[in-house]
Design a protein around this motif. Sequence first.
Motif, PDB file in Angstrom:
ATOM      1  N   ARG A  94       0.842  -1.202   0.000  1.00  0.00           N
ATOM      2  CA  ARG A  94       0.000   0.000   0.000  1.00  0.00           C
ATOM      3  C   ARG A  94       0.875   1.248   0.000  1.00  0.00           C
ATOM      4  NH1 ARG A  94      -5.350  -0.365   0.254  1.00  0.00           N
ATOM      5  NH2 ARG A  94      -5.628   1.881   0.537  1.00  0.00           N
ATOM      6  N   TRP A  98       0.916   4.060  -3.107  1.00  0.00           N
ATOM      7  CA  TRP A  98       0.596   5.481  -2.956  1.00  0.00           C
ATOM      8  C   TRP A  98       1.805   6.370  -3.212  1.00  0.00           C
ATOM      9  CZ3 TRP A  98      -4.007   7.417  -3.430  1.00  0.00           C
ATOM     10  CH2 TRP A  98      -5.108   6.578  -3.180  1.00  0.00           C
ATOM     11  N   LEU A 135      -5.518  11.331  -2.001  1.00  0.00           N
ATOM     12  CA  LEU A 135      -4.437  11.031  -1.066  1.00  0.00           C
ATOM     13  C   LEU A 135      -4.917  11.240   0.363  1.00  0.00           C
ATOM     14  CD1 LEU A 135      -1.457  10.172  -1.055  1.00  0.00           C
ATOM     15  CD2 LEU A 135      -0.843  12.584  -1.014  1.00  0.00           C
ATOM     16  N   SER A 137      -7.843  10.857   1.480  1.00  0.00           N
ATOM     17  CA  SER A 137      -8.735   9.763   1.890  1.00  0.00           C
ATOM     18  C   SER A 137      -7.924   8.551   2.337  1.00  0.00           C
ATOM     19  CB  SER A 137      -9.701   9.379   0.758  1.00  0.00           C
ATOM     20  OG  SER A 137      -8.991   8.757  -0.292  1.00  0.00           O
ATOM     21  N   GLU A 138      -6.725   8.405   1.824  1.00  0.00           N
ATOM     22  CA  GLU A 138      -5.854   7.308   2.234  1.00  0.00           C
ATOM     23  C   GLU A 138      -5.354   7.547   3.674  1.00  0.00           C
ATOM     24  OE1 GLU A 138      -5.373   4.470   1.199  1.00  0.00           O
ATOM     25  OE2 GLU A 138      -3.539   3.796   2.181  1.00  0.00           O
ATOM     26  N   PHE A 145       0.399   8.699   7.469  1.00  0.00           N
ATOM     27  CA  PHE A 145       0.046   7.723   6.439  1.00  0.00           C
ATOM     28  C   PHE A 145       0.446   6.332   6.891  1.00  0.00           C
ATOM     29  CE2 PHE A 145      -1.713  10.028   3.010  1.00  0.00           C
ATOM     30  CZ  PHE A 145      -1.130  11.283   3.003  1.00  0.00           C
TER      31      PHE A 145
ATOM     32  N   VAL B  51      -8.457   3.694  -8.162  1.00  0.00           N
ATOM     33  CA  VAL B  51      -7.576   4.836  -8.447  1.00  0.00           C
ATOM     34  C   VAL B  51      -7.177   4.879  -9.927  1.00  0.00           C
ATOM     35  CG1 VAL B  51      -5.350   5.908  -7.931  1.00  0.00           C
ATOM     36  CG2 VAL B  51      -6.709   4.939  -6.092  1.00  0.00           C
TER      37      VAL B  51
END
Lengths: 219, 226
Positions: A94, A98, A135, A137-138, A145, B51
């Motif tokens: 993950r 990102w 981003l 929302s992540e 993060f 995404v």
Amino acid sequence: MADQVTLLDFWPSMFGMRCRVALAEKGVEYEYKDEDLWNKSELLLRMNPVHKKIPILVHNGKPVCESLVIVEYIDETWSHKAPLLPSDPYGRARARFWADFIDKKFYNLGQKVAMTKGEEQEAAKKEFIQSLKLLESELGDEPFFGGKKFGFLDISFIGFYCRFYTYEMCGNFSIEAVCPKLVAWGKRCMEKESVSKSLPDPQKLYGFVLEVKKAMGIE
Amino acid sequence: MGEELKLLGVWGSSFSWRVEIALKLKGVEYEYSEEDIFHNKGASLLKYNPVHKKVPVLVHNGKPIAESQVILEYIDETWKDNPILPRDPYERAMARFWAKFFDEKCMSTLWKSCMRSGPEREKAYEEACDLLSTLEGELKGKKFFGGDTVGFVDIVASFVGHWVGTIQEAVGDNVLNKDKFPVLCKWAEEFRNCPIIKESLPPRDMIVAFFKAQREMITAFYKNKA
């Protein structure tokens, strides 16, 4: 045998900032070399002949290039302290996903927001904000993060946070108004010494961008 | 233990194939789902990769992983037999650097050199030659980018290992040729003849069909933009 660590960098570079923060997190002593990108040193060209870019980490004479590759190298080499990536493979995937998203979106969009005008700038702003929201929302409701701890993905984006002031001034908009959680995250990161000591003052950065625009004949 | 492993892919896509070959080299069983990416993206794809809405996506016990290089690293960290990445941090950094170089520079230029026409294609062709030359330089003295066995960079560079030869035949291009790139061509041949890889590479007509569909989609995209 003492480690010899050198970072070839350029103080406004958000990619260089990633490496500075990672080294600081690990407590690694290193020599910082600021490069003149309009007059690249022989060392830079020799250490990164493929891309001729900074940042470059030189560890005991061996170069590592590409900021995210450097951050993972730092994490794996100085593994005794402050792990940057989570230990579970899914968490790592993950974080890498990102970080890749950040690399694909924010540099180019940010450049357009800062350097263009009119319709081109408006289109870039729109997509920039959309990407920021994704981003954000992540991040969810976690402090970082990485969850409770500052880590790889925070390091990947913090250099862009440093540019928020520049983007807002050039684009005439407020990032806090659209992404309050992301801005709160940035402020939280800045409370860490490894971050605050590695990042330039956002206003100084804005000044630099204005100088570049002037030199390029952009209003 | 009841592990659920599913790969959402497209037959003919080299990105999709990277994940398949990694799983096969590790002897990991998985369920494959062929996705329609050209006309009607399925609900699963949109759910698991909201995404980017692209393949490949690996879904492991309900958790999705997207972006082929991220997936390869995940596979390597989860199933430790037959490692894809080296152990040493410096060697790992080199592998990641070259894989990035390949995806960020080589892929797009090679596509352009096969897809576009006129001066744009000529420019892409020149750039592609430079990039292939750099790639070849990294190979000298080694059988594979990974050393004696196929590794991360070899899998990522499979587009050059197998796809380019087929596509350039179909379009009458000649960017990857033995005279200019003898070392790279030798590597490609060794790569294609590896056990497991040999049986798993998509056949020529499938690659050509995929390439044509991609080209139509891109042409239509630019037409709609104009």
